[in-house]
Write a protein that holds these residues in place. Structure first.
Motif: not given
Length: 605
Positions: A428-448
């Motif tokens: 994947p390109d750098a933008e997709a990785r960056q935005r997927a990681t930002l989504v993941l951070k939100g997902h983790l914030a709920i998880s924790m």
């Protein structure tokens, strides 16, 4: 296979059908009509015979409305469905309106002409909804006319017959409680609310209360029916007898009086004639039901459907079933991910093949009853359509060096699943990785998250968005919805969203699914189902805190994670979760899949 890929909409029919409806409205002396995406039971998923919005406009989404006036028409949808509506609806006939910014009532207030007569089908609008629309018409100087017989039905020549799906018993060992015990608890709620009776018009409430499951709509085991609960006396269930086998009928007759749906209006009138105080939920009960009671002399006690909170708080048997269903589903899903990782880079896969293969892996469990919704299989730009449903006309290849969004779920007798993973094909390109990681951070914030009693979903919703907000990004859907126990994959009253005002309580199951969508390019969403846990006191803390147990067990795609954007706590949580996935699922899959899983769940670098 459970999912159809036929494109059953055709935008070109819009002008003809709108013209036919306008002619019928003119014949009845009406200047306009509102067509909600709802049936008489306010179902999210409606049978073909009640899918009036789709027939008129071509729109297949699960939420929205259309308004047809003499000189203009509009379709109103929220941000999840903007792109879908543009593709499915004739924009030369309908104006596209954001229903969040401009609700139906606001649009009518601005567009109804003074003196206009607006038709509404009182069976399709709730008590609260009818009030809002009447108030809007009044402000515009117009009049609301409650129609006797839906004018759209009068011009729908090939309307399908209502469904006759067989009803099955849901055993107490899975329900965790007998139907008789549930009905007794509900009678106690009526007494607390000083009501003589209550109307149940939502089939999922009826399914839960009577421990039955149906097959009247796709993917959700609903028995379309009505029920009347009594504080004193036997409940009444109004359901087409052709749906009931001998054993089911005999079991239900032990706890309730069974009647045909045609007898329901007379039962409402009887409540009115008895001067009963009848509990109705203004957010879910149709205005026609309320009107039938009050016209006969009864009184309404407006309040929440008495089933909602007992159903939302899963008991020990339902929680055990959810865990078992998710583990079973995880084995099938992980095997699928391993297959996808081997096959996608070769080329030749498309969205339909991805769906069919996933269904086949789940079917191999031997326990799959249905999928829990049409799988969202979005390659590249189709992933940016939040509730995209692949058809043979829209089917896209899954291309190298792209992002693929897969949102799916299953119905098992012991639980309902819903999982989304965004998968990288190649690099994947750098933008997709960056935005997927930002989504993941939100997902983790709920998880924790840990939170005190009384915390609502609206209060938690910000946690899922803050990383995106700081980058100037957001998404136009809620972060999480409640999930049923072999019932609806979208179950209230709780949710994690800006509008989620119900406090989260132990035993509730809710999704955790932030996202990001770049129109014309790709979509990203990561979803697990989580269970609200019992309150615990954190060492050194002063108040007991609730939290979440993650039920879903599947690895995140490491190729879409930029670890430089994660905190140490976030990396540690992912590693612990992946270790749990490996330990739980590894023994259930074959050697080739196990090797893939070991690599997919290795600690982050």
């Amino acid at each position: 296979m459970f999912q159809s890929f036929e494109d059953i909409t055709d935008p070109t029919v819009g002008p003809v059908r709108v013209a036919a409806l306008r002619a019928e409205l003119d014949r009845r002396g009406l200047d306009g009509f509102v067509i909600p995406r709802a049936d008489e039971h306010q179902n999210e998923y409606v049978p073909a015979s009640a899918d009036r919005l789709r027939w008129l406009t071509g729109f297949t989404g699960s939420a929205g409305a259309a308004i047809v006036l003499r000189d203009r028409a509009a379709i109103l949808v929220d941000g999840r469905y903007t792109l879908q509506a543009q593709a499915q609806v004739d924009m030369a006939v309908f104006d596209l309106v954001d229903i969040v910014e401009t609700p139906v009532a606001d649009w009518l207030e601005k567009n109804l002409a003074p003196g206009a007569r607006l038709g509404l089908d009182p069976w399709l609008h709730t008590i609260g909804g009818m009030r809002r629309l009447k108030k809007a018409a009044e402000k515009a100087g117009a009049e609301v006319v409650a129609v006797d017989g839906n004018p759209l039905d009068a011009v729908w020549a090939d309307r399908p017959a209502p469904p006759l799906g067989a009803v099955a018993l849901h055993p107490p060992e899975l329900a965790g409680e007998t139907a008789a015990a549930k009905l007794g608890r509900l009678a106690g709620i009526l007494a607390d609310r000083k009501a003589d009776a209550a109307i149940l018009s939502q089939p999922d409430s009826i399914a839960w209360a009577f421990n039955i499951r149906g097959s009247d709509v796709s993917h959700t085991p609903l028995p379309i029916s009505y029920a009347v609960l009594h504080r004193d006396g036997r409940p009444e269930l109004f359901i087409d007898g052709r749906k009931l086998g001998n054993e089911v009928r005999a079991t239900l007759e032990d706890i309730a009086d069974i009647a045909e749906p045609a007898a329901f209006p007379a039962a409402l009138a009887a409540l009115g004639a008895a001067k009963a105080q009848v509990l109705v939920d203004p957010a879910w009960t149709s205005d026609a039901v309320a009107g039938s009671i009050t016209a006969a002399g009864g009184s309404l006690v407006e309040g929440e459907d008495p089933v909602l909170m007992p159903r939302a708080r899963k008991n020990a048997a339902e929680i055990a079933g959810a865990r078992a269903a998710h583990l079973r589903d995880a084995a099938a899903y992980v095997a699928y991910l391993a297959w996808f990782d081997r096959e996608a880079p070769k080329g030749g896969l498309d969205e339909i093949a991805a769906v069919e293969t996933l269904e086949a892996f789940r079917a191999k469990t031997g326990a799959l009853k249905d999928i829990s919704f049409d799988t969202i299989s979005g390659a590249g730009p189709n992933g940016a359509i939040v509730h995209y449903r692949v058809t043979r006309a829209t089917n896209r290849p899954i291309e190298p060096d792209s992002v693929f969004l897969l949102d799916s779920g299953a119905q098992y007798r012991d639980g309902t699943t819903d999982i989304t993973r965004t998968l990288a094909v190649g690099t994947p390109d750098a933008e997709a990785r960056q935005r997927a990681t930002l989504v993941l951070k939100g997902h983790l914030a709920i998880s924790m998250a840990r939170f005190p009693k009384g915390t609502t979903g609206a209060q938690l919703d910000t946690l899922a968005r803050i990383a995106l907000w700081q980058a100037g990004l957001d998404y136009d859907h809620g972060t999480g919805h409640g999930v049923g126990s072999f019932l609806s994959v979208h179950e209230g009253p709780h949710r994690i969203a800006k509008t989620g005002m119900v406090a989260l309580e132990p035993g509730m199951i809710v999704s955790n699914e932030p996202g990001y969508y770049k129109t014309g390019a790709y979509g990203i969403r990561i979803e697990n189902l989580v269970l609200v846990t019992e309150p615990e006191t954190i060492p050194g803390g002063e108040r007991p805190m609730l939290g979440f147990e993650t039920l879903t067990l599947a690895p995140y795609d490491r190729r879409l994670i930029d670890t430089a954007l994660l905190t140490a706590a976030e990396r540690a949580w992912i590693d612990r979760y992946h270790e749990r996935v490996r330990a739980a699922v590894g023994p259930l899959v074959d050697a080739e899949t196990r090797a893939w899983l070991d690599a997919a769940t290795a600690p982050l670098a």
